[in-house]
Write a protein that holds these residues in place. Structure first.
Motif, short mmCIF file in Angstrom:
data_model
loop_
_atom_site.label_atom_id
_atom_site.label_comp_id
_atom_site.label_asym_id
_atom_site.label_seq_id
_atom_site.Cartn_x
_atom_site.Cartn_y
_atom_site.Cartn_z
N TYR A 1 -60.07 -6.06 -23.83
CA TYR A 1 -58.71 -5.55 -23.89
C TYR A 1 -58.28 -5.20 -22.47
CZ TYR A 1 -54.83 -2.41 -25.39
OH TYR A 1 -53.61 -1.81 -25.60
N ASP A 2 -57.24 -5.89 -21.99
CA ASP A 2 -56.67 -5.63 -20.65
C ASP A 2 -55.32 -4.97 -20.83
OD1 ASP A 2 -58.84 -6.91 -19.50
OD2 ASP A 2 -57.84 -8.83 -19.31
N ARG A 3 -55.07 -3.89 -20.06
CA ARG A 3 -53.84 -3.13 -20.27
C ARG A 3 -53.31 -2.61 -18.94
NH1 ARG A 3 -49.42 -1.69 -22.41
NH2 ARG A 3 -49.31 -0.13 -24.06
N SER A 4 -52.01 -2.83 -18.68
CA SER A 4 -51.33 -2.27 -17.53
C SER A 4 -50.23 -1.33 -18.05
CB SER A 4 -50.71 -3.38 -16.67
OG SER A 4 -49.86 -2.83 -15.67
N VAL A 5 -50.23 -0.09 -17.57
CA VAL A 5 -49.27 0.90 -18.07
C VAL A 5 -48.84 1.84 -16.96
CG1 VAL A 5 -50.14 0.90 -20.44
CG2 VAL A 5 -51.16 2.44 -18.77
#
Length: 198
Positions: free
Chosen positions: A22-26
């Motif tokens: 799971y890759d996430r940018s926030v």
């Protein structure tokens, strides 16, 4: 997906349960967001090769999360928690991430610390440098890499926070690798953007 669609229950958790990364940018992240990962946490903990990569702004996780992480870094406390988690992992995770309003937030923070300390969750802090007086990193996207080799990407206004997935009225658009060429192109663009940031 909009808030009325319950994206955490109907989108995020089911996909994480069949995923390998799971890759996430926030812009913002809090440990309470892990409540919306639901039963997928069992998968993340049990799979040796599972990885979550998170890019977030310099507005870091809240002070209680930080205090717990500092405590975990203490070798003695960390070792005790590792032993405790390995013996009672299923019960601990079930208790920590149930759907009731009485969830133990301290327990969630302990699991967050364990994920980081055991290289399941890797966090990078993004600081824009293209301007002499930059704001905070605010690019939001997610890529869920599935076990069968397919991927699902999403973007929109949603941060990786408890309220982001449940009460803030945020929305997301999704792109699947097995659907139209247009969706595939949008997914590749999201993957490229994340990888460049990483």
């Amino acid at each position: 997906y909009e808030r009325k669609d319950d994206p955490a229950t109907n989108f995020l958790e089911p996909l994480l349960n069949i995923s390998k990364q799971y890759d996430r940018s926030v812009g913002f992240f809090t440990g309470e967001a892990l409540a919306h990962w639901g039963t997928s946490l069992y998968r993340i903990v049990q799979r040796d090769d599972y990885k979550v990569r998170l890019i977030m702004s310099v507005v870091v996780i809240n002070s209680k999360d930080i205090a717990l992480l500092e405590q975990y870094i203490d070798k003695k406390e960390g070792q005790k928690f590792d032993e405790w988690l390995s013996k009672k992992a299923d019960d601990i995770l079930r208790e920590a991430f149930n759907d009731s309003k009485d969830c133990d937030l301290q327990m969630r923070r302990k699991v967050l610390a364990w994920l980081i300390a055991n290289d399941k969750l890797e966090i990078k802090i993004a600081q824009p440098c293209h301007h002499s007086n930059p704001g905070n990193h605010h690019a939001k996207c997610g890529i869920i890499h599935l076990e069968d080799g397919d991927s699902v990407a999403f973007d929109g206004s949603l941060n990786e926070t408890y309220s982001g997935w449940s009460t803030s009225g945020d929305h997301i658009r999704t792109y699947c690798s097995w659907k139209s060429d247009e969706q595939k192109d949008d997914l590749v663009e999201s993957v490229d953007m994340f990888d460049k940031l990483w």
